[in-house]
Design a protein around this motif. Structure first.
Motif, PDB file in Angstrom:
ATOM      1  N   ASN A 245       1.759  -1.767  21.763  1.00 38.09           N
ATOM      2  CA  ASN A 245       2.100  -3.088  21.231  1.00 38.09           C
ATOM      3  C   ASN A 245       2.365  -4.136  22.309  1.00 38.09           C
ATOM      4  O   ASN A 245       2.793  -5.250  21.994  1.00 38.09           O
TER       5      ASN A 245
ATOM      6  N   ALA B 259      -6.898  -6.171  17.707  1.00 40.83           N
ATOM      7  CA  ALA B 259      -7.408  -5.898  16.365  1.00 40.83           C
ATOM      8  C   ALA B 259      -7.758  -4.430  16.168  1.00 40.83           C
ATOM      9  O   ALA B 259      -7.319  -3.787  15.207  1.00 40.83           O
ATOM     10  N   GLN B 260      -8.541  -3.885  17.096  1.00 39.70           N
ATOM     11  CA  GLN B 260      -9.031  -2.518  16.940  1.00 39.70           C
ATOM     12  C   GLN B 260      -7.909  -1.487  16.967  1.00 39.70           C
ATOM     13  O   GLN B 260      -7.968  -0.474  16.265  1.00 39.70           O
ATOM     14  N   ASP B 261      -6.885  -1.730  17.779  1.00 40.16           N
ATOM     15  CA  ASP B 261      -5.771  -0.789  17.902  1.00 40.16           C
ATOM     16  C   ASP B 261      -4.580  -1.189  17.024  1.00 40.16           C
ATOM     17  O   ASP B 261      -3.526  -0.571  17.104  1.00 40.16           O
ATOM     18  N   ARG B 262      -4.784  -2.250  16.231  1.00 38.79           N
ATOM     19  CA  ARG B 262      -3.733  -2.753  15.328  1.00 38.79           C
ATOM     20  C   ARG B 262      -2.399  -2.921  16.056  1.00 38.79           C
ATOM     21  O   ARG B 262      -1.351  -2.433  15.619  1.00 38.79           O
TER      22      ARG B 262
ATOM     23  N   ILE C 257       0.941  -4.579  17.334  1.00 40.94           N
ATOM     24  CA  ILE C 257       1.958  -5.437  16.736  1.00 40.94           C
ATOM     25  C   ILE C 257       2.902  -5.907  17.845  1.00 40.94           C
ATOM     26  O   ILE C 257       3.940  -5.296  18.103  1.00 40.94           O
TER      27      ILE C 257
ATOM     28  N   ALA D 183      -6.357  -9.433  14.149  1.00 38.75           N
ATOM     29  CA  ALA D 183      -5.051  -8.823  14.410  1.00 38.75           C
ATOM     30  C   ALA D 183      -3.947  -9.478  13.597  1.00 38.75           C
ATOM     31  O   ALA D 183      -2.951  -8.827  13.242  1.00 38.75           O
TER      32      ALA D 183
ATOM     33  N   GLY E 173      -1.863  -7.989  10.531  1.00 38.46           N
ATOM     34  CA  GLY E 173      -0.676  -7.148  10.607  1.00 38.46           C
ATOM     35  C   GLY E 173       0.545  -7.852  11.158  1.00 38.46           C
ATOM     36  O   GLY E 173       1.577  -7.217  11.376  1.00 38.46           O
ATOM     37  N   TRP E 174       0.436  -9.158  11.391  1.00 32.76           N
ATOM     38  CA  TRP E 174       1.532  -9.905  12.005  1.00 32.76           C
ATOM     39  C   TRP E 174       2.268 -10.753  10.975  1.00 32.76           C
ATOM     40  O   TRP E 174       1.760 -11.000   9.872  1.00 32.76           O
TER      41      TRP E 174
ATOM     42  N   SER F 202      -7.261 -11.907   6.715  1.00 30.19           N
ATOM     43  CA  SER F 202      -5.991 -11.779   7.426  1.00 30.19           C
ATOM     44  C   SER F 202      -4.863 -12.510   6.709  1.00 30.19           C
ATOM     45  O   SER F 202      -3.719 -12.050   6.714  1.00 30.19           O
TER      46      SER F 202
ATOM     47  N   LYS G 155      -5.206  -8.168   5.258  1.00 26.30           N
ATOM     48  CA  LYS G 155      -6.245  -7.145   5.311  1.00 26.30           C
ATOM     49  C   LYS G 155      -7.053  -7.264   6.614  1.00 26.30           C
ATOM     50  O   LYS G 155      -7.521  -8.358   6.943  1.00 26.30           O
ATOM     51  N   TYR G 156      -7.195  -6.148   7.316  1.00 25.64           N
ATOM     52  CA  TYR G 156      -8.011  -6.127   8.526  1.00 25.64           C
ATOM     53  C   TYR G 156      -9.497  -6.096   8.143  1.00 25.64           C
ATOM     54  O   TYR G 156      -9.922  -5.229   7.385  1.00 25.64           O
TER      55      TYR G 156
END
Length: 210
Positions: free
Chosen positions: A103, A128-131, A133, A172, A175-176, A203, A207-208
């Protein structure tokens, strides 16, 4: 493929076989082959014709967390080629190898501050790819640095149709904290192409979408 088969493919005389091995190592996170992959990349880098294979090797080195490859990634990033898939991939791996945790967005912020088009397009992709935060202050800085990246000086002429550098950050944002990202995503809706609008809409719904 077994680890031994992958290792053998990395030394194949055929570039597609070396490329498929690199992809498999990165996809399956075969960390034990880090030294072999790094050695294969050093050989590969001597041949400008095999840039596609180099890209896959660079990406795989980042995904498996082979930190000994960080100096090589940093050298490419600092060279800062504006229209280079190798540089784009190196920026992604630099972030993955430099961050203190999944993160930690500080390496992304670092690259966004000086990068030309390939660097600023590649650096946000791990977000984005590793989500990832990041903490709130890092999110605020990422959004501020990305707000007008679609106007980057390198996006001109034939390069105007290149991927919007805001793409990784916009994904990304799913998820924020929406309070920190809503203005940015709304801006992307108003100023982005069809791909950016789709990503921003998703987003905003949390949703990713890639």
């Amino acid at each position: 493929m077994t680890t031994e088969e992958l290792k053998t493919r990395l030394t194949s005389t055929r570039s597609p076989e070396r490329r498929s091995a690199a992809k498999a190592i990165g996809r399956s996170l075969v960390c034990d082959l880090g030294p072999d992959l790094a050695a294969a990349y050093q050989r590969e880098a001597l041949d400008k014709r095999t840039w596609e294979t180099q890209v896959e090797m660079i990406l795989a080195l980042g995904r498996i967390g082979y930190t000994l490859a960080l100096p090589s990634m940093e050298a490419i990033v600092r060279n800062n080629e504006p229209y280079s898939m190798i540089t784009n991939a190196a920026a992604q791996s630099y972030v993955r190898l430099k961050r203190a945790s999944n993160n930690d967005a500080r390496p992304v912020i670092e690259l966004l501050k000086f990068g030309r088009l390939s660097v600023v397009t590649g650096a946000p992709m791990p977000l984005a790819q590793d989500r990832m935060i990041p903490i709130s202050t890092e999110i605020e800085e990422l959004v501020a640095l990305s707000y007008n990246l679609h106007k980057h000086k390198d996006r001109r002429g034939t390069k105007l149709g290149s991927q919007d550098p805001r793409y990784g950050v916009a994904i990304a944002c799913a998820g924020w904290d929406k309070k920190l990202t809503e203005k940015f995503l709304t801006h992307c809706l108003a100023t982005g192409d069809a791909v950016m609008r789709r990503v921003a809409e998703s987003s905003l719904k949390g949703k990713y979408t890639f």
